[in-house]
Design a protein around this motif. Sequence first.
Motif, PDB file in Angstrom:
ATOM      1  N   GLN A 129     -13.881   2.182   4.296  1.00  0.00           N
ATOM      2  CA  GLN A 129     -13.486   2.093   2.898  1.00  0.00           C
ATOM      3  C   GLN A 129     -12.585   0.871   2.712  1.00  0.00           C
ATOM      4  N   ILE A 130     -12.919   0.072   1.700  1.00  0.00           N
ATOM      5  CA  ILE A 130     -12.145  -1.138   1.398  1.00  0.00           C
ATOM      6  C   ILE A 130     -11.475  -0.943   0.047  1.00  0.00           C
ATOM      7  N   ALA A 131     -10.149  -1.053  -0.006  1.00  0.00           N
ATOM      8  CA  ALA A 131      -9.412  -0.863  -1.256  1.00  0.00           C
ATOM      9  C   ALA A 131      -9.724  -1.986  -2.234  1.00  0.00           C
ATOM     10  N   ALA A 132      -9.555  -1.693  -3.522  1.00  0.00           N
ATOM     11  CA  ALA A 132      -9.799  -2.685  -4.565  1.00  0.00           C
ATOM     12  C   ALA A 132      -8.931  -3.924  -4.362  1.00  0.00           C
ATOM     13  N   TYR A 168      -9.248  -0.007   4.951  1.00  0.00           N
ATOM     14  CA  TYR A 168      -8.552  -1.292   4.945  1.00  0.00           C
ATOM     15  C   TYR A 168      -8.166  -1.660   3.517  1.00  0.00           C
ATOM     16  N   GLY A 169      -7.102  -2.450   3.382  1.00  0.00           N
ATOM     17  CA  GLY A 169      -6.688  -2.928   2.078  1.00  0.00           C
ATOM     18  C   GLY A 169      -5.791  -4.139   2.205  1.00  0.00           C
ATOM     19  N   LYS A 181      -2.628   1.924   6.604  1.00  0.00           N
ATOM     20  CA  LYS A 181      -1.241   2.300   6.914  1.00  0.00           C
ATOM     21  C   LYS A 181      -0.358   1.058   7.048  1.00  0.00           C
ATOM     22  N   ASP A 182      -0.916  -0.012   7.622  1.00  0.00           N
ATOM     23  CA  ASP A 182      -0.150  -1.265   7.734  1.00  0.00           C
ATOM     24  C   ASP A 182       0.047  -1.905   6.356  1.00  0.00           C
ATOM     25  N   PHE A 183      -1.008  -1.877   5.546  1.00  0.00           N
ATOM     26  CA  PHE A 183      -0.916  -2.445   4.203  1.00  0.00           C
ATOM     27  C   PHE A 183       0.134  -1.711   3.370  1.00  0.00           C
ATOM     28  N   LEU A 184       0.115  -0.384   3.405  1.00  0.00           N
ATOM     29  CA  LEU A 184       1.082   0.395   2.623  1.00  0.00           C
ATOM     30  C   LEU A 184       2.506   0.188   3.128  1.00  0.00           C
ATOM     31  N   ALA A 226       5.603  -1.313   0.962  1.00  0.00           N
ATOM     32  CA  ALA A 226       6.894  -0.607   0.857  1.00  0.00           C
ATOM     33  C   ALA A 226       8.052  -1.527   1.247  1.00  0.00           C
ATOM     34  N   GLU A 227       7.861  -2.328   2.296  1.00  0.00           N
ATOM     35  CA  GLU A 227       8.926  -3.232   2.739  1.00  0.00           C
ATOM     36  C   GLU A 227       9.174  -4.333   1.705  1.00  0.00           C
ATOM     37  N   MET A 228       8.117  -4.884   1.143  1.00  0.00           N
ATOM     38  CA  MET A 228       8.279  -5.921   0.117  1.00  0.00           C
ATOM     39  C   MET A 228       8.954  -5.364  -1.128  1.00  0.00           C
ATOM     40  N   THR A 229       8.595  -4.141  -1.494  1.00  0.00           N
ATOM     41  CA  THR A 229       9.218  -3.513  -2.660  1.00  0.00           C
ATOM     42  C   THR A 229      10.701  -3.277  -2.421  1.00  0.00           C
ATOM     43  N   ALA A 230      11.039  -2.813  -1.194  1.00  0.00           N
ATOM     44  CA  ALA A 230      12.445  -2.566  -0.872  1.00  0.00           C
ATOM     45  C   ALA A 230      13.248  -3.858  -0.907  1.00  0.00           C
ATOM     46  N   ARG A 231      12.671  -4.955  -0.368  1.00  0.00           N
ATOM     47  CA  ARG A 231      13.383  -6.241  -0.384  1.00  0.00           C
ATOM     48  C   ARG A 231      13.569  -6.740  -1.815  1.00  0.00           C
ATOM     49  N   ALA A 232      12.532  -6.583  -2.641  1.00  0.00           N
ATOM     50  CA  ALA A 232      12.631  -7.023  -4.033  1.00  0.00           C
ATOM     51  C   ALA A 232      13.702  -6.234  -4.776  1.00  0.00           C
TER      52      ALA A 232
END
Length: 353
Positions: A303-306, A320-321, A329-332, A336-342
């Motif tokens: 399955q490939i995410a949009a 994958y995404g 799991k790596d993409f999510l 999450a890390e980018m959102t936390a830094r922002a």
Amino acid sequence: MESNEFFPPREGVTLAALAEYLGAELADESTGKRLIHAVAPVSRAREGELCYILSRKNRIELETCYASAILCDKALQSIIPAHIPVLLSSRPHTAFAMAGALLYPSAMRPLATVASQPDVSPAAFVDPSAHLEPGVIVEPMAVIGADVAIGTGTRIGAGAIIGAGVKIGRNCSIAAGASILCAYLGNEVIIHNGARIGQDGFGYAPGPRGMLKIVQIGRVIIQDHVEIGANTTVDRGTMDDTVIGEGTKIDNLVQIGHNVRIGRHCGIVSQVGIAGSTRIGDGVMIGGASGINGHITIGSGAQIAAMSGVVGDVPAGERYGGVPARPMKDFLRDIAEMTARANSRSKKTGDTQ
């Protein structure tokens, strides 16, 4: 919405008969004689209409629902208002699709442009060498080329072009304005308006005076029960074939490059681009606006995410995404890390103001 003149309600089917057809359980058998004429969304369903729910998130919509029946899983039965009969199914989404096909058979294929005409319109052109089995319908302004063969029950829409040597199976629908070149189609294939099948692929070699065109002498092979959406393009192979496997469903505005091979029962959503010579296994799902690199393999069941960018092989059964696409799991985790830094930067900026 008022009664739809394009897809009017049918005469009606009893709840008891509908339950039997769907393999569903009618929770209250005393309601079995109620008639279902149409389908509708939960929030505005009225008497004579069928709707379905998949989640408790639909609870608020039930407040304005007056359907003659609701399809749902047994786990959701308790939230259905007492005045609405319930059809219980372990797969309500699938059951609703079956009900829609039963109630609106004309909506399952592209609509006929001309309601009543001879099997072959006098305003169409059919080459004398073409072979059309009995029951083939050819609408006005369609062009059927030399040595074409078309099976019984197939409809060729207005303005469609069927190129020389093309073979089309039985009970297919080629909608208005589509073009089919250098291709073999199986049975029960649906090609929607404006789709382009079998044009040459994008192949060039650099030369001293610019780009030199590489000949594209392959074919497109479309197996049984494939559906291809409006304005989608499927390029023919360079020297091999481009193949779309049995039962695969392709949305509108998808680009499939030369020599691509797609397996059986895949789902490919709008604006996906698949570059040449990609291999896609069975049962693969690709989300909208994803880009798939050429000469890679996506394993069966993946399955490939949009809006993903797939640059390398994807193992069978994986999700994958992202860009570049990586295990979900790596993409999510990265998101999450980018959102936390922002959020942290935003907080620091706010503290200094």
